[in-house]
Scaffold this motif. Sequence first.
Motif, PDB file in Angstrom:
ATOM      1  N   PRO A 146      -7.388  -5.482  -1.228  1.00 29.12           N
ATOM      2  CA  PRO A 146      -6.242  -4.919  -1.958  1.00 29.12           C
ATOM      3  C   PRO A 146      -6.413  -3.463  -2.371  1.00 29.12           C
TER       4      PRO A 146
ATOM      5  N   ARG B  45      -5.428   1.558   0.323  1.00 31.85           N
ATOM      6  CA  ARG B  45      -4.085   2.085   0.094  1.00 31.85           C
ATOM      7  C   ARG B  45      -3.540   2.867   1.274  1.00 31.85           C
TER       8      ARG B  45
ATOM      9  N   HIS C 191      -4.637  -4.863   3.730  1.00 31.39           N
ATOM     10  CA  HIS C 191      -4.323  -4.974   2.302  1.00 31.39           C
ATOM     11  C   HIS C 191      -4.473  -6.395   1.764  1.00 31.39           C
TER      12      HIS C 191
ATOM     13  N   PRO D  99       0.817  -1.208   0.000  1.00 27.08           N
ATOM     14  CA  PRO D  99       0.000   0.000   0.000  1.00 27.08           C
ATOM     15  C   PRO D  99       0.855   1.264   0.000  1.00 27.08           C
TER      16      PRO D  99
END
Length: 155
Positions: A137, A140, A133, A31
Amino acid sequence: MKKLLLALLLMLLMGGVGFAMGRYLLESGGPALADDAVAGVERETLYKMPLGKFTFQVLQPTRILHILIDMDVFLDDVTVFEQVNGTVGRARLRDATISAASDMAESMLWVGKGEEQALDTAAMAGRLVLKLHSGFPAVRSAQINQFMASSKPRD
């Protein structure tokens, strides 16, 4: 005794390897953190999702630590943001965040009395992003808007 010493040495070695790999993943494909702006990296559009307040109670040997966190997460994909922004998606993300934050709170057993307010909330947010994450995904970055910690003696 040799086997125990060898096992201990192997665990220390693997811990170092894990730490190094974590830093490598963070720098290469993990991230994005706030330091990217300083490094001159082009900023991507992030979509803010407030998660609200979480309260944790951590039982320590001689006291009870109460932690209140109010945080937002930032997603990099508008499609994922729209999917997660629904009732079920937001609840899943919030539950994952609570789980990750409570795991971190349990590791705060080493925090001494009166040191709770001096904790680095930016580093805490970074660790939460790393934990989130893997399941989300598109997460960030995160921002801790409010962090309060207080302790009282255990009865």
